[in-house]
Design a protein around this motif. Structure first.
Motif, mmCIF file in Angstrom:
data_model
loop_
_atom_site.group_PDB
_atom_site.id
_atom_site.type_symbol
_atom_site.label_atom_id
_atom_site.label_comp_id
_atom_site.label_asym_id
_atom_site.label_seq_id
_atom_site.Cartn_x
_atom_site.Cartn_y
_atom_site.Cartn_z
ATOM 1 N N LYS A 98 79.806 13.774 18.037
ATOM 2 C CA LYS A 98 79.594 12.591 18.818
ATOM 3 C C LYS A 98 78.850 12.832 20.412
ATOM 4 O O LYS A 98 77.971 12.453 21.328
ATOM 5 N N LEU A 99 78.643 14.542 20.994
ATOM 6 C CA LEU A 99 78.652 15.036 22.134
ATOM 7 C C LEU A 99 76.711 14.848 21.728
ATOM 8 O O LEU A 99 76.493 15.084 22.700
ATOM 9 N N LEU A 100 76.363 16.006 20.566
ATOM 10 C CA LEU A 100 74.857 15.572 20.259
ATOM 11 C C LEU A 100 74.252 14.569 20.446
ATOM 12 O O LEU A 100 73.733 14.189 20.768
ATOM 13 N N GLU A 101 75.386 13.493 19.892
ATOM 14 C CA GLU A 101 74.583 11.999 19.196
ATOM 15 C C GLU A 101 74.407 11.077 20.616
ATOM 16 O O GLU A 101 73.785 11.014 21.086
ATOM 17 N N ASN A 102 75.360 11.559 21.499
ATOM 18 C CA ASN A 102 75.080 10.593 22.782
ATOM 19 C C ASN A 102 74.982 11.829 23.842
ATOM 20 O O ASN A 102 73.644 10.977 24.325
ATOM 21 N N ILE A 103 76.000 11.936 24.444
ATOM 22 C CA ILE A 103 75.461 13.213 25.970
ATOM 23 C C ILE A 103 74.130 13.464 25.820
ATOM 24 O O ILE A 103 73.026 13.531 26.801
ATOM 25 N N ILE A 104 73.925 14.889 24.744
ATOM 26 C CA ILE A 104 72.552 15.278 25.344
ATOM 27 C C ILE A 104 71.811 14.569 25.028
ATOM 28 O O ILE A 104 70.648 14.502 25.582
ATOM 29 N N VAL A 105 71.472 13.601 24.341
ATOM 30 C CA VAL A 105 70.273 12.909 23.776
ATOM 31 C C VAL A 105 70.400 12.395 25.441
ATOM 32 O O VAL A 105 68.856 12.020 25.409
ATOM 33 N N GLU B 124 67.052 11.365 14.629
ATOM 34 C CA GLU B 124 66.742 11.963 14.097
ATOM 35 C C GLU B 124 68.830 13.010 14.264
ATOM 36 O O GLU B 124 68.515 14.165 12.714
ATOM 37 N N SER B 125 68.799 12.858 15.378
ATOM 38 C CA SER B 125 69.754 14.150 15.659
ATOM 39 C C SER B 125 71.439 12.963 15.100
ATOM 40 O O SER B 125 72.332 13.584 15.232
ATOM 41 N N ASP C 261 75.277 21.050 14.782
ATOM 42 C CA ASP C 261 74.714 22.319 14.344
ATOM 43 C C ASP C 261 73.493 21.850 15.911
ATOM 44 O O ASP C 261 72.191 21.420 15.790
ATOM 45 N N TYR C 262 73.916 23.332 16.891
ATOM 46 C CA TYR C 262 73.303 22.748 17.761
ATOM 47 C C TYR C 262 71.974 23.284 17.854
ATOM 48 O O TYR C 262 70.358 23.138 18.743
ATOM 49 N N ASN C 263 71.510 24.441 17.195
ATOM 50 C CA ASN C 263 70.436 25.418 16.448
ATOM 51 C C ASN C 263 69.272 24.255 16.082
ATOM 52 O O ASN C 263 68.353 23.493 15.779
ATOM 53 N N GLU C 264 69.792 23.151 14.769
ATOM 54 C CA GLU C 264 69.988 22.647 14.056
ATOM 55 C C GLU C 264 69.052 21.076 14.997
ATOM 56 O O GLU C 264 67.892 20.802 15.048
ATOM 57 N N PHE C 265 69.791 20.550 16.373
ATOM 58 C CA PHE C 265 69.322 19.633 16.993
ATOM 59 C C PHE C 265 68.500 20.168 17.852
ATOM 60 O O PHE C 265 67.502 19.609 18.649
ATOM 61 N N ARG C 266 67.943 21.491 18.551
ATOM 62 C CA ARG C 266 67.234 21.684 19.200
ATOM 63 C C ARG C 266 65.880 21.761 18.584
ATOM 64 O O ARG C 266 65.232 21.333 19.221
ATOM 65 N N ARG C 267 66.072 22.270 17.392
ATOM 66 C CA ARG C 267 64.736 22.096 16.629
ATOM 67 C C ARG C 267 64.024 20.452 16.421
ATOM 68 O O ARG C 267 62.745 20.458 16.791
ATOM 69 N N ILE C 268 64.830 19.502 15.974
ATOM 70 C CA ILE C 268 65.066 18.365 16.205
ATOM 71 C C ILE C 268 64.549 17.716 17.381
ATOM 72 O O ILE C 268 62.899 16.945 18.013
ATOM 73 N N ALA C 269 65.132 18.329 18.886
ATOM 74 C CA ALA C 269 64.682 17.966 20.472
ATOM 75 C C ALA C 269 63.034 18.579 20.503
ATOM 76 O O ALA C 269 62.441 17.255 20.868
ATOM 77 N N ILE D 198 57.303 20.758 29.054
ATOM 78 C CA ILE D 198 57.938 20.633 28.552
ATOM 79 C C ILE D 198 58.633 21.216 27.566
ATOM 80 O O ILE D 198 58.555 21.397 27.197
ATOM 81 N N ARG D 199 59.874 21.925 28.072
ATOM 82 C CA ARG D 199 60.815 23.542 26.946
ATOM 83 C C ARG D 199 62.195 22.956 27.096
ATOM 84 O O ARG D 199 62.285 22.610 28.261
ATOM 85 N N VAL D 200 62.318 23.053 26.010
ATOM 86 C CA VAL D 200 63.948 22.846 25.866
ATOM 87 C C VAL D 200 64.100 24.305 25.855
ATOM 88 O O VAL D 200 64.038 25.051 25.748
#
Length: 333
Positions: A5-12, A43-44, A49-57, A69-71
């Motif tokens: 939920k942290l990945l799906e909501n707060i970071i996105v 896609e998130s 997994d934070y590394n996979e999320f970074r790739r998606i972002a 624009i950089r992550v």
């Protein structure tokens, strides 16, 4: 809240909010932002997994086609969302064969050909400051003719190049070289400041040099600002290809954690603020003298030489054209 939920909501949500409120070019990239937002949100889902999320972002934000624009991951490592795949128009093994008395320091090459001084600068990165100290603290060359090669320069800190432009300008001026505008409303990206001029400042007790500047599609960011500064000096000739088209002075914002949305120094890591990610976002809009955006347009040279015609049969045709101009003068066609 669990990790998913942290990945799906707060970071996105944090990434979308930062771009919505801070991105200087949002008004001209609304469609691209909608595409990026849709991909990021869809896609998130279910990613833990934070590394996979970074790739998606990174993939999602690549739709904005903006190299600034950089992550930024928790450890402070930068992941660009845009890769400049334009062919290079230089080969410095070939270029150096033209000169004698070549000296190198970091990204800087200093050389001579008869009465012409060549200064190749491949970066304006902050890590290169000592190398620019080496260049600027030397006894200044007495020659009048200069070639400044920025074809491989992807940017950095434009302040490292300001003395160079003042040296080339001499005691004349100041001259306006370009314009900047800033976003003034976090809710409405179309609200901007008036055009604010950027000046090339004179250097007292000096004289104007004859300058040719070599550019290409990999001339980017602060290197484009310096290109425009040099181009403002009367008589300067730009040779090569159109520059890369990206100048935005990125600022870093946290996208999660207790200080979500706050700006932090580039030297800081998100982990320092109990955050997982940050974004680098352009903070200004840069314009050429004709008030055309540099972003995605670049700076056209006076003499256009395409990459496929730049290095031919072990010859640097861009450099040769600059040398010819210094020997014979420039006649506009």
């Amino acid at each position: 809240m669990d990790r998913e939920k942290l990945l799906e909501n707060i970071i996105v949500e944090g990434m979308i909010e930062v771009i919505s409120r801070k991105y200087s070019y949002l008004a001209i990239k609304q469609d691209e932002f909608c595409d990026a937002k849709s991909i990021l949100e869809s896609e998130s889902k279910g990613i833990d997994d934070y590394n996979e999320f970074r790739r998606i972002a990174v993939n999602a934000l690549s739709h904005l086609q903006d190299g600034h624009i950089r992550v930024i991951d928790g450890l402070g490592k930068s992941h660009s969302s845009y890769k400049n795949m334009i062919p290079k128009n230089y080969d410095f093994d070939v270029t150096e064969g033209y000169f004698s008395d070549t000296q190198k320091k970091g990204p800087i090459t200093l050389a001579k050909l008869d009465d012409v001084v060549y200064i190749g600068i491949h970066s304006f990165g902050n890590c290169c400051k000592e190398h620019f100290d080496w260049l600027y603290q030397r006894d200044p060359p007495s020659e009048k003719k200069f070639i400044v090669d920025l074809r491989a320069n992807g940017g950095g800190n434009d302040s490292l190049g300001r003395y160079l432009t003042s040296f080339m300008l001499g005691a004349e001026g100041p001259f306006i070289s370009s314009y900047l505008r800033f976003r003034t409303d976090e809710e409405d990206p179309t609200k901007l400041t008036e055009f604010r001029p950027r000046y090339v400042m004179p250097l007292v007790n000096s004289f104007r040099r004859e300058v040719t500047v070599l550019t290409g599609a990999r001339t980017y960011s602060s290197a484009e600002l310096i290109t425009m500064d040099l181009a403002a000096i009367p008589g300067t000739i730009l040779i090569g290809d159109v520059t890369g088209g990206g100048s935005g002075c990125p600022q870093r914002y946290l996208v999660d954690g207790p200080r979500r949305g706050e700006k932090i120094d580039h030297e800081k890591k998100p982990y320092d603020f109990q955050a997982k990610f940050a974004l680098d976002i352009p903070s200004w809009l840069s314009y050429r003298l004709d008030q055309v955006l540099v972003q995605n347009n670049g700076i056209p040279p006076h003499i256009l030489i395409k990459p496929q015609d730049s290095i031919v049969s072990n010859r640097d045709c861009v450099l040769e054209r600059a040398i010819q101009i210094h020997k014979e003068g420039y006649i506009a066609k």
